[in-house]
Design a protein around this motif. Structure first.
Motif, PDB file in Angstrom:
ATOM      1  N   MET A   1       0.910  -1.350   0.152  1.00  0.00           N
ATOM      2  CA  MET A   1      -0.001   0.047  -0.114  1.00  0.00           C
ATOM      3  C   MET A   1       0.806   1.105  -0.097  1.00  0.00           C
ATOM      4  SD  MET A   1      -3.390   0.539   0.240  1.00  0.00           S
ATOM      5  CE  MET A   1      -4.100  -0.762   1.075  1.00  0.00           C
ATOM      6  N   ARG A   2       0.699   2.197  -0.848  1.00  0.00           N
ATOM      7  CA  ARG A   2       1.337   3.495  -1.070  1.00  0.00           C
ATOM      8  C   ARG A   2       0.288   4.720  -0.365  1.00  0.00           C
ATOM      9  NH1 ARG A   2       2.883  -1.038  -3.954  1.00  0.00           N
ATOM     10  NH2 ARG A   2       4.712  -0.768  -5.038  1.00  0.00           N
ATOM     11  N   THR A   3       0.889   5.629   0.186  1.00  0.00           N
ATOM     12  CA  THR A   3      -0.014   6.541   1.052  1.00  0.00           C
ATOM     13  C   THR A   3       0.395   7.933   0.380  1.00  0.00           C
ATOM     14  OG1 THR A   3      -0.179   5.246   3.049  1.00  0.00           O
ATOM     15  CG2 THR A   3      -0.718   7.621   2.919  1.00  0.00           C
ATOM     16  N   LEU A   4      -0.580   8.712  -0.167  1.00  0.00           N
ATOM     17  CA  LEU A   4      -0.203  10.055  -0.625  1.00  0.00           C
ATOM     18  C   LEU A   4      -1.127  10.910   0.224  1.00  0.00           C
ATOM     19  CD1 LEU A   4       0.317  12.067  -3.169  1.00  0.00           C
ATOM     20  CD2 LEU A   4      -1.678  11.106  -4.086  1.00  0.00           C
ATOM     21  N   ILE A   5      -0.714  12.026   0.591  1.00  0.00           N
ATOM     22  CA  ILE A   5      -1.336  13.114   1.205  1.00  0.00           C
ATOM     23  C   ILE A   5      -1.481  14.346   0.448  1.00  0.00           C
ATOM     24  CG2 ILE A   5      -1.616  14.435   3.257  1.00  0.00           C
ATOM     25  CD1 ILE A   5       0.432  12.061   4.345  1.00  0.00           C
ATOM     26  N   LEU A   6      -2.684  14.781   0.145  1.00  0.00           N
ATOM     27  CA  LEU A   6      -2.842  16.083  -0.618  1.00  0.00           C
ATOM     28  C   LEU A   6      -3.349  17.085   0.230  1.00  0.00           C
ATOM     29  CD1 LEU A   6      -4.919  14.609  -3.812  1.00  0.00           C
ATOM     30  CD2 LEU A   6      -2.205  14.962  -3.392  1.00  0.00           C
ATOM     31  N   LEU A   7      -2.674  18.182  -0.033  1.00  0.00           N
ATOM     32  CA  LEU A   7      -2.972  19.306   0.861  1.00  0.00           C
ATOM     33  C   LEU A   7      -2.998  20.667   0.167  1.00  0.00           C
ATOM     34  CD1 LEU A   7      -3.670  20.234   4.070  1.00  0.00           C
ATOM     35  CD2 LEU A   7      -1.179  20.965   3.944  1.00  0.00           C
ATOM     36  N   ARG A   8      -4.358  21.312   0.213  1.00  0.00           N
ATOM     37  CA  ARG A   8      -4.076  22.847  -0.534  1.00  0.00           C
ATOM     38  C   ARG A   8      -3.502  23.753   0.790  1.00  0.00           C
ATOM     39  NH1 ARG A   8      -9.441  26.238  -2.057  1.00  0.00           N
ATOM     40  NH2 ARG A   8      -8.281  28.207  -2.634  1.00  0.00           N
ATOM     41  N   HIS A   9      -2.721  24.556   0.449  1.00  0.00           N
ATOM     42  CA  HIS A   9      -1.985  25.491   1.177  1.00  0.00           C
ATOM     43  C   HIS A   9      -3.005  26.153   2.203  1.00  0.00           C
ATOM     44  CE1 HIS A   9      -3.670  29.025  -1.075  1.00  0.00           C
ATOM     45  NE2 HIS A   9      -3.524  28.313  -2.071  1.00  0.00           N
ATOM     46  N   GLY A  10      -2.796  26.974   3.072  1.00  0.00           N
ATOM     47  CA  GLY A  10      -3.260  27.600   4.200  1.00  0.00           C
ATOM     48  C   GLY A  10      -3.966  28.920   3.463  1.00  0.00           C
ATOM     49  N   GLU A  11      -4.904  29.485   3.948  1.00  0.00           N
ATOM     50  CA  GLU A  11      -5.419  30.649   3.598  1.00  0.00           C
ATOM     51  C   GLU A  11      -4.094  31.968   3.227  1.00  0.00           C
ATOM     52  OE1 GLU A  11      -8.992  33.415   5.291  1.00  0.00           O
ATOM     53  OE2 GLU A  11      -7.022  33.975   6.304  1.00  0.00           O
ATOM     54  N   SER A  12      -4.673  32.333   2.109  1.00  0.00           N
ATOM     55  CA  SER A  12      -3.706  33.293   1.599  1.00  0.00           C
ATOM     56  C   SER A  12      -4.234  34.763   1.751  1.00  0.00           C
ATOM     57  CB  SER A  12      -2.860  33.215   0.104  1.00  0.00           C
ATOM     58  OG  SER A  12      -4.369  33.610  -0.773  1.00  0.00           O
ATOM     59  N   ALA A  13      -3.324  35.693   1.685  1.00  0.00           N
ATOM     60  CA  ALA A  13      -3.718  37.259   1.651  1.00  0.00           C
ATOM     61  C   ALA A  13      -5.132  37.562   0.627  1.00  0.00           C
ATOM     62  CB  ALA A  13      -2.743  38.250   1.542  1.00  0.00           C
ATOM     63  N   TRP A  14      -4.683  36.863  -0.471  1.00  0.00           N
ATOM     64  CA  TRP A  14      -5.726  36.849  -1.568  1.00  0.00           C
ATOM     65  C   TRP A  14      -6.964  36.048  -1.264  1.00  0.00           C
ATOM     66  CZ3 TRP A  14      -3.674  38.596  -6.954  1.00  0.00           C
ATOM     67  CH2 TRP A  14      -3.101  39.957  -6.801  1.00  0.00           C
ATOM     68  N   ASN A  15      -6.886  34.815  -0.781  1.00  0.00           N
ATOM     69  CA  ASN A  15      -7.876  34.150  -0.417  1.00  0.00           C
ATOM     70  C   ASN A  15      -8.856  35.023   0.532  1.00  0.00           C
ATOM     71  OD1 ASN A  15      -6.028  31.004   0.118  1.00  0.00           O
ATOM     72  ND2 ASN A  15      -7.290  32.016  -1.754  1.00  0.00           N
ATOM     73  N   ALA A  16      -8.322  35.610   1.640  1.00  0.00           N
ATOM     74  CA  ALA A  16      -9.054  36.310   2.648  1.00  0.00           C
ATOM     75  C   ALA A  16      -9.852  37.470   1.931  1.00  0.00           C
ATOM     76  CB  ALA A  16      -8.229  36.873   3.769  1.00  0.00           C
ATOM     77  N   ARG A  17      -9.232  38.017   0.878  1.00  0.00           N
ATOM     78  CA  ARG A  17      -9.751  39.142   0.271  1.00  0.00           C
ATOM     79  C   ARG A  17     -10.929  38.834  -0.797  1.00  0.00           C
ATOM     80  NH1 ARG A  17      -5.195  43.075  -1.728  1.00  0.00           N
ATOM     81  NH2 ARG A  17      -6.776  43.980  -2.224  1.00  0.00           N
TER      82      ARG A  17
END
Length: 265
Positions: A1-17
């Motif tokens: 079994m192989r394990t892959l973890i996908l993660l979108r970055h944390g909130e950016s300054a432009w996400n917040a706006r």
């Protein structure tokens, strides 16, 4: 079994706006930093200890990966960086408020630009948010990238991209770099962006175009895939480490454009 973890970055300054960000290189907000650290804590609590990590070259992904690994007690893990994991280039929409774009162009066009497979936004003209081309790679395993030549492996700055364009640049990196880490038995973390991760999830799960329209990747919610020897998912869609929080956060992503800008937390 192989394990892959996908993660979108944390909130950016432009996400917040509530702005279209694309290739614009903006940093995390303080809340985004907290989100990234919390993701690392979730990995540690779940016993998921990456031995390899990959990010785009954009600051919000690079810093998220560093904070995640630090919180998980894995700061020594090598991190490969490559432009092919970058967010899609949103063309003329970069830097614009999503609610303004929705109001100007209407629901159907807005949704096609954000979530369709092969419809790209209008191309960018010269804007203050147009970045210089990043290096082709910044991986510790390949410290001397070749000069940009306009080949598919080199990052000629796009003027706009559809998800199909993102897929075309991302999949060679998946096959040539991420896949070998997984086949070697390394639990592998990929920290990237909404659309580069949508492209990868669509490839893993074999999503059709209609399914893609409803696929929203929330910020800083670790998504675990267990893969077989062919790197096919054992469970289609993988599993978020915090499913309830991920579902709520994905609904917020789907609603972007229907809310106004807000200040950071």
């Amino acid at each position: 079994m192989r394990t892959l973890i996908l993660l979108r970055h944390g909130e950016s300054a432009w996400n917040a706006r509530n702005l279209f960000t694309g290739w614009a290189d903006v940093d995390l907000t303080p809340w985004g930093e907290q989100q990234a650290r919390r993701s690392g804590e979730l990995l540690r609590a779940a016993g998921l200890l990456p031995a390899a990590a990959h990010t785009s070259v954009l600051t919000r992904a690079v810093r998220s990966a560093a904070l995640v690994l630090e919180a998980a007690g894995l700061s020594q893990v090598p991190v490969a960086r490559d432009w092919r994991l970058n967010e899609r280039h949103y063309g003329a929409l970069q830097g614009r408020d999503k609610s303004d774009v929705l109001g100007e162009y209407g629901e159907e066009r807005f949704r096609l630009w954000r979530r369709s497979y092969d419809v790209a936004p209008p191309p960018a003209t010269d804007t203050p948010h147009d970045p210089a081309p990043p290096p082709a790679t910044g991986t510790p395993r390949d410290p001397a990238p070749p000069p940009a030549t306009g080949t598919p492996r080199d990052p000629a700055l796009p003027r706009t991209e559809s998800l199909a364009d993102v897929t075309a640049r991302l999949l060679p990196y998946w096959h040539d770099h991420i896949g070998p880490d997984l086949r070697a038995g390394r639990t592998t973390l990929v920290v990237a962006h909404s659309n580069s991760l949508r492209a990868l999830v669509a490839h893993l799960d074999g999503l059709g175009r209609e399914e893609l329209l409803g696929l929203n990747i929330p910020t800083a919610m670790p998504l675990r895939y267990d893969l077989d020897e062919r790197l096919a998912p054992v469970v289609r869609g993988g599993r978020y480490l915090d499913p309830r929080a991920a579902a709520a956060a994905a609904a917020e992503v789907a609603d972007e454009g229907h809310r106004s800008s807000r200040s950071t937390r």
